[in-house]
Write a protein that holds these residues in place. Structure first.
Motif, PDB file in Angstrom:
ATOM      1  N   LEU A 135      -5.409  15.071  -4.841  1.00 39.22           N
ATOM      2  CA  LEU A 135      -4.452  15.739  -3.873  1.00 39.22           C
ATOM      3  C   LEU A 135      -4.279  14.652  -2.720  1.00 39.22           C
ATOM      4  O   LEU A 135      -5.744  14.872  -1.878  1.00 39.22           O
ATOM      5  CB  LEU A 135      -5.037  17.017  -3.801  1.00 39.22           C
ATOM      6  N   ALA A 136      -3.645  14.679  -2.310  1.00 36.07           N
ATOM      7  CA  ALA A 136      -3.691  14.608  -0.965  1.00 36.07           C
ATOM      8  C   ALA A 136      -1.870  14.921   0.110  1.00 36.07           C
ATOM      9  O   ALA A 136      -1.117  15.302  -0.993  1.00 36.07           O
ATOM     10  CB  ALA A 136      -3.073  13.015  -0.667  1.00 36.07           C
ATOM     11  N   GLU A 137      -1.804  14.035   1.319  1.00 35.26           N
ATOM     12  CA  GLU A 137      -0.842  15.016   1.584  1.00 35.26           C
ATOM     13  C   GLU A 137      -0.242  13.587   2.103  1.00 35.26           C
ATOM     14  O   GLU A 137      -0.560  12.891   2.553  1.00 35.26           O
ATOM     15  CB  GLU A 137      -1.386  15.238   2.780  1.00 35.26           C
ATOM     16  N   LEU A 161       0.955  -0.834  -0.098  1.00 37.27           N
ATOM     17  CA  LEU A 161       0.183   0.335  -0.099  1.00 37.27           C
ATOM     18  C   LEU A 161       0.539   1.450   0.007  1.00 37.27           C
ATOM     19  O   LEU A 161       1.968   1.131   0.583  1.00 37.27           O
ATOM     20  CB  LEU A 161      -1.338  -0.029   1.103  1.00 37.27           C
ATOM     21  N   MET A 162       1.000   2.048  -0.554  1.00 43.02           N
ATOM     22  CA  MET A 162       0.964   3.321  -0.612  1.00 43.02           C
ATOM     23  C   MET A 162       0.205   4.305   0.512  1.00 43.02           C
ATOM     24  O   MET A 162      -1.115   4.186   0.012  1.00 43.02           O
ATOM     25  CB  MET A 162       1.125   4.436  -2.091  1.00 43.02           C
ATOM     26  N   LEU A 163       0.631   4.591   1.190  1.00 41.69           N
ATOM     27  CA  LEU A 163      -0.028   5.461   2.734  1.00 41.69           C
ATOM     28  C   LEU A 163      -0.581   7.231   2.449  1.00 41.69           C
ATOM     29  O   LEU A 163       0.828   7.686   1.786  1.00 41.69           O
ATOM     30  CB  LEU A 163       0.751   5.179   4.191  1.00 41.69           C
ATOM     31  N   PHE A 164      -0.751   7.442   2.295  1.00 42.03           N
ATOM     32  CA  PHE A 164      -1.477   9.279   2.139  1.00 42.03           C
ATOM     33  C   PHE A 164      -2.120   9.855   3.198  1.00 42.03           C
ATOM     34  O   PHE A 164      -3.054   8.980   3.563  1.00 42.03           O
ATOM     35  CB  PHE A 164      -1.234   9.913   0.797  1.00 42.03           C
ATOM     36  N   ARG A 165      -2.484  10.817   3.979  1.00 42.91           N
ATOM     37  CA  ARG A 165      -3.636  11.677   4.387  1.00 42.91           C
ATOM     38  C   ARG A 165      -4.133  12.547   3.741  1.00 42.91           C
ATOM     39  O   ARG A 165      -3.565  13.328   2.721  1.00 42.91           O
ATOM     40  CB  ARG A 165      -3.352  12.538   6.137  1.00 42.91           C
ATOM     41  N   VAL A 166      -5.618  12.584   4.141  1.00 44.23           N
ATOM     42  CA  VAL A 166      -5.849  13.961   3.687  1.00 44.23           C
ATOM     43  C   VAL A 166      -7.198  14.476   4.879  1.00 44.23           C
ATOM     44  O   VAL A 166      -7.658  13.425   5.576  1.00 44.23           O
ATOM     45  CB  VAL A 166      -7.251  13.338   2.376  1.00 44.23           C
ATOM     46  N   ASN A 167      -7.053  15.451   4.920  1.00 38.58           N
ATOM     47  CA  ASN A 167      -7.485  16.299   6.066  1.00 38.58           C
ATOM     48  C   ASN A 167      -7.033  15.207   7.927  1.00 38.58           C
ATOM     49  O   ASN A 167      -8.014  15.128   8.157  1.00 38.58           O
ATOM     50  CB  ASN A 167      -8.990  16.358   5.858  1.00 38.58           C
TER      51      ASN A 167
END
Lengths: 175, 142
Positions: free
Chosen positions: B81-83, B13-19
């Motif tokens: 878009l992702a953080e 998995l690629m991990l990312f954050r949104v809010n």
């Protein structure tokens, strides 16, 4: 599993394997003359749900919000490695927001194959009441909540509104 | 050797954050990670997942565009878009959980297909191809 496989069927296959590993057993306690109730507060008023429908009472931990879901669905909590949803009872019952206090608790409730956590203002007690002591809902309760109420009881001179969890869940699924 | 399909035991998995919420997408669906350039408003080819949380966030910090590997029939690319999309992890399917039934019923992002637990935190599994199709279908019906 091949990487070129359709993502939806691939995901279903993964979840099928996960579900196989998460089989559970259920214990139901039936008593004809009395009913066990979990008493809790919403904005200081007393409410209750049948103890048969409450599996656990937890301190609120970190809740992971889920984008694109109704506001009453607060998100997901990790309960010893299991993931459960948490709903805001105040929003679902059209009540004002519960203030943030250290008394808040999550009731893990299950009825008719629906299982979720319910955020409440505080848990007061778990009591056994005679079924004969529970009265019908009174006419002064507003229409939006009357359909969700199975009866009215008294606890230490205070009125307790007993909620029908099956009807609450039906309302939730219809929103 | 038999031809029975081999059961998948781990997901990359690629991990990312949104809010601030942790998400994971299967790495084989990711075509690349790029710095956002110019207009980052919602468009057909660039989705803002943070819109689904209510008000969009200010684009500060480490926001990147994650591009889907698969291209449309016309060859156009799609991304969102992702953080902090930097961590790539190997997750056992023992750490994956179905979304609770009530969430499955009420969710509007159909490509959210499960959850996972990573370092004690709950993450949401996102099917990027499905999200792309959902976004294009929504944009077409608007």
């Amino acid at each position: 599993m091949e990487q070129g496989q359709n993502p939806a069927s691939r995901n279903d296959e993964i979840l099928g394997a996960v579900r196989e590993r998460l089989s559970a057993t259920q214990i139901v306690d039936v008593n004809e003359d009395t009913v066990q109730l979990v008493l809790f507060t919403l904005l200081g008023a007393y409410y209750a749900i049948s103890g048969n429908d409450i599996k656990e009472i937890l301190y609120p931990g970190k809740i992971t919000p889920i984008p694109g879901t109704p506001p009453f669905l607060l998100g997901l909590v990790n309960i010893r490695g299991d993931v459960e949803s948490v709903i805001d009872f105040n929003l679902l019952l059209s009540l004002p927001k519960e203030p943030d206090t250290p008394n808040k608790r999550i009731l893990i409730a299950e009825k008719n194959d629906v299982k979720t956590g319910i955020m409440v203002g505080s848990v007061v007690d778990v009591v056994e009441l005679l079924k004969s002591s529970i009265g019908a809902p009174i006419g002064t309760i507003d229409d939006s909540r009357r359909d969700l109420i199975s009866g009215i009881a008294t606890y230490r001179d205070r009125s307790v509104t007993i909620l029908d969890l099956a009807k609450v869940f039906q309302k939730m699924e219809g929103l | 050797m038999g031809n029975a399909p081999q059961r998948m035991e781990r997901l990359e998995l690629m991990l990312f954050r949104v809010n601030g919420v942790l998400f994971g997408a299967e790495l084989h669906q990711v075509g690349g990670v790029f710095a956002p350039e110019g207009d980052t408003s919602t468009g057909e080819e660039l989705t803002r997942l943070d819109d689904f949380f209510g008000e969009p966030s200010d684009l500060q910090g480490n926001w990147k565009v994650i591009r889907l590997k698969e291209k449309s029939a016309s060859g156009s690319e799609w991304g969102f878009l992702a953080e902090d999309p930097e961590d790539i992890v190997n997750i056992s399917i023992d750490d994956i959980r179905p979304l609770p039934a009530i969430v499955e019923k009420l969710k509007t992002i159909k490509s959210l297909w499960g959850s996972f637990i990573y370092q004690g935190e709950i993450g949401l599994l996102l099917d990027l191809s499905g999200l792309c199709r959902e976004t294009r279908s929504r944009n077409a019906s608007d």
